[in-house]
Design an enzyme around this catalytic site. Structure first.
Site, PDB file in Angstrom:
ATOM      1  N   ASP A  10      32.760  35.959  37.419  1.00 44.60           N
ATOM      2  CA  ASP A  10      33.494  35.535  36.162  1.00 44.60           C
ATOM      3  C   ASP A  10      34.587  36.675  35.800  1.00 44.60           C
ATOM      4  O   ASP A  10      34.459  37.825  35.737  1.00 44.60           O
ATOM      5  CB  ASP A  10      32.453  35.570  34.991  1.00 44.60           C
ATOM      6  CG  ASP A  10      32.856  34.962  33.736  1.00 44.60           C
ATOM      7  OD1 ASP A  10      34.067  34.330  33.968  1.00 44.60           O
ATOM      8  OD2 ASP A  10      32.183  34.642  32.708  1.00 44.60           O
ATOM      9  N   ASP A 104      38.548  30.297  36.205  1.00 46.20           N
ATOM     10  CA  ASP A 104      38.063  31.758  36.123  1.00 46.20           C
ATOM     11  C   ASP A 104      36.681  32.266  36.503  1.00 46.20           C
ATOM     12  O   ASP A 104      36.155  33.263  36.333  1.00 46.20           O
ATOM     13  CB  ASP A 104      38.208  32.243  34.843  1.00 46.20           C
ATOM     14  CG  ASP A 104      37.647  31.761  33.623  1.00 46.20           C
ATOM     15  OD1 ASP A 104      37.069  30.836  33.854  1.00 46.20           O
ATOM     16  OD2 ASP A 104      37.556  32.430  32.593  1.00 46.20           O
ATOM     17  N   GLU A 105      35.845  31.311  36.985  1.00 44.96           N
ATOM     18  CA  GLU A 105      34.378  31.451  37.379  1.00 44.96           C
ATOM     19  C   GLU A 105      33.985  30.932  38.438  1.00 44.96           C
ATOM     20  O   GLU A 105      34.296  29.603  38.591  1.00 44.96           O
ATOM     21  CB  GLU A 105      33.369  31.543  36.177  1.00 44.96           C
ATOM     22  CG  GLU A 105      33.411  30.069  35.556  1.00 44.96           C
ATOM     23  CD  GLU A 105      32.286  30.130  34.479  1.00 44.96           C
ATOM     24  OE1 GLU A 105      31.295  30.721  34.503  1.00 44.96           O
ATOM     25  OE2 GLU A 105      32.554  29.501  33.301  1.00 44.96           O
TER      26      GLU A 105
END
Length: 427
Positions: A10, A104-105
């Protein structure tokens, strides 16, 4: 069965961090990425802004009250996507089992890569180092035997917030096999997937505030309170039972755009123009992905936040702007916009490979305009690839002599600022 090694990677304050790379003068400042107008929301913020109590999904007006000197940045989706591709290129060096959850993860299953790269914690350390060196960003990583625990572990690895910037966190948190319940049970029940505000409130009626409280209840009590399917699922998660695999090729379910307007739309002609603009953008994304769809859905949110959706399934799949706009406009023909349209959305679902488009009987007989629009759309795509997205578009999207095309990420978090427009109808 061999214990799995699942990683959840993350990125830390991803959007705000990318903005600081784009503009180094933002470093160390309370930066808010999102819509700066009265109808905007916070998408991401720097740790300096988080120290004031600001968080994602917060209305921008409240964020501004909490931190009047915050710097608002509307966001640059294309840049975030580019950095995300660089991140995923690193992750794929360690396993093909990478499941992107958002820009983003991502989850990684490195169970089969341990002989080559070492245990999961070692892979996590290598990934963090490479992201810092090659992407100039930081990330937090959770390591566990399931997706649920890995995600919660990455949250525990996050930095803290302060007025001076991020307070370094562990960076990596590993929950070893056999320690899952020790880690999970003390956490708030809202930590579990599927527990939103309403479910959390219902749990409080039964005295449940932690995951341990939920696990201690008989499953029959949980299903009676939350429903059979949700109750069984949440009770299993409370006991750390999560056998879901990492899915590297998750099927796209729908493609769509929606936009919140700074000033309510009240004129049916304005609504139709926006439908054409969004349909063009949705069609371009479908063709770019090699997809077409049969079901067109429109979403309308009015001034009072009441929301309606309409869907219609077509006889054949579509991937051109005019065909999508025609269906969407037909569904909106009976919707009165005069109360004020705050948000409008158009999406296409029931997807299949675009190349499998079947001719209708009318087109096969030489009638209809589906084939003509398919040819025209191919020409439009060629022009845009060569000269940019703004080179060609629907005539109705021309504003002040310039094309105003809808692009992915535009207005995602509300209008940037209030813009002049038609006055709302009397209420």
């Amino acid at each position: 069965m061999t214990d799995r090694a699942i990683l959840h990677v993350d990125m830390d304050a991803f959007f705000a961090s990318v903005e600081a790379l784009r503009d180094p003068s933002l470093a160390g400042k309370p930066v808010i990425v999102g819509g700066a107008g009265d109808r905007g929301v916070v998408a991401s913020c720097s740790y300096e802004a988080r120290a004031y109590g600001i968080h994602s999904a917060m209305p921008s007006t409240r964020a501004r009250r909490l931190c009047p000197h915050a710097v608002f940045v509307h966001g640059h989706y294309d840049d975030y996507a580019a950095y995300s591709r660089r991140l995923h290129a690193i992750l794929l060096d360690y396993t093909p089992l990478v499941e992107g959850i958002s820009l983003d993860e991502a989850f990684l299953d490195v169970t089969g890569a341990r002989r080559l790269f070492g245990p999961g914690r070692d892979v996590a350390g290598t990934v963090r180092r490479r992201v810092a060196e090659e992407v100039s960003l930081s990330c937090s990583v959770g390591v566990a035997t399931s997706k649920l625990i890995a995600k919660l572990a990455s949250e525990a690895a996050k930095p803290g917030a302060s007025l001076q910037g991020p307070v370094p966190g562990p960076g990596i948190v590993e929950v070893k096999p056999g320690q899952e319940l020790e880690f999970l049970l003390p956490l708030p029940v809202s930590s579990l997937w599927g527990v939103g505000p309403s479910t959390a409130e219902r749990c409080r009626w039964f005295g449940v505030t932690t995951v341990g409280d939920l696990a201690a209840l008989p499953v029959q009590t949980v299903t009676a309170a939350l429903g059979r399917a949700a109750g069984h699922q949440l009770h299993a998660l409370a006991w750390a039972e999560d056998h879901r695999p990492v899915e590297p090729n998750r099927e796209t379910k729908s493609v769509g755009h929606e936009e919140t307007y700074a000033v309510d739309l009240v004129d049916p002609d304005d609504v139709r123009r926006e439908v054409v603009r969004m349909a063009d953008a949705v069609a371009a994304r479908l063709r770019d992905a090699g997809l077409a769809g049969r079901t067109v859905t429109v979403k309308v949110r009015f001034h009072d936040f009441s929301t309606i959706t309409r869907s219609h399934s077509l006889a054949a799949v579509v991937d051109t702007g005019p065909e999508i706009a025609r269906s969407a406009a037909a569904q909106l023909s009976a919707v009165d916009p005069t109360p004020g349209v705050r948000l409008l959305g158009v999406s296409v679902s029931n997807l299949s490979a675009g190349a499998a488009r079947q001719l209708t009987l009318e087109e096969g007989a030489g009638g209809g305009d589906g084939l003509a629009w398919a040819d025209a759309s191919e020409a439009v795509d060629s022009v845009r690839r060569r000269f940019g997205d703004g080179a060609v578009g629907p005539a109705s999207s021309v504003r002040d002599g310039r094309l105003s095309l809808k692009r992915r990420g535009d207005q995602q978090w509300g209008p940037e600022q209030e813009q002049p427009g038609p006055a709302p109808a009397d209420r």
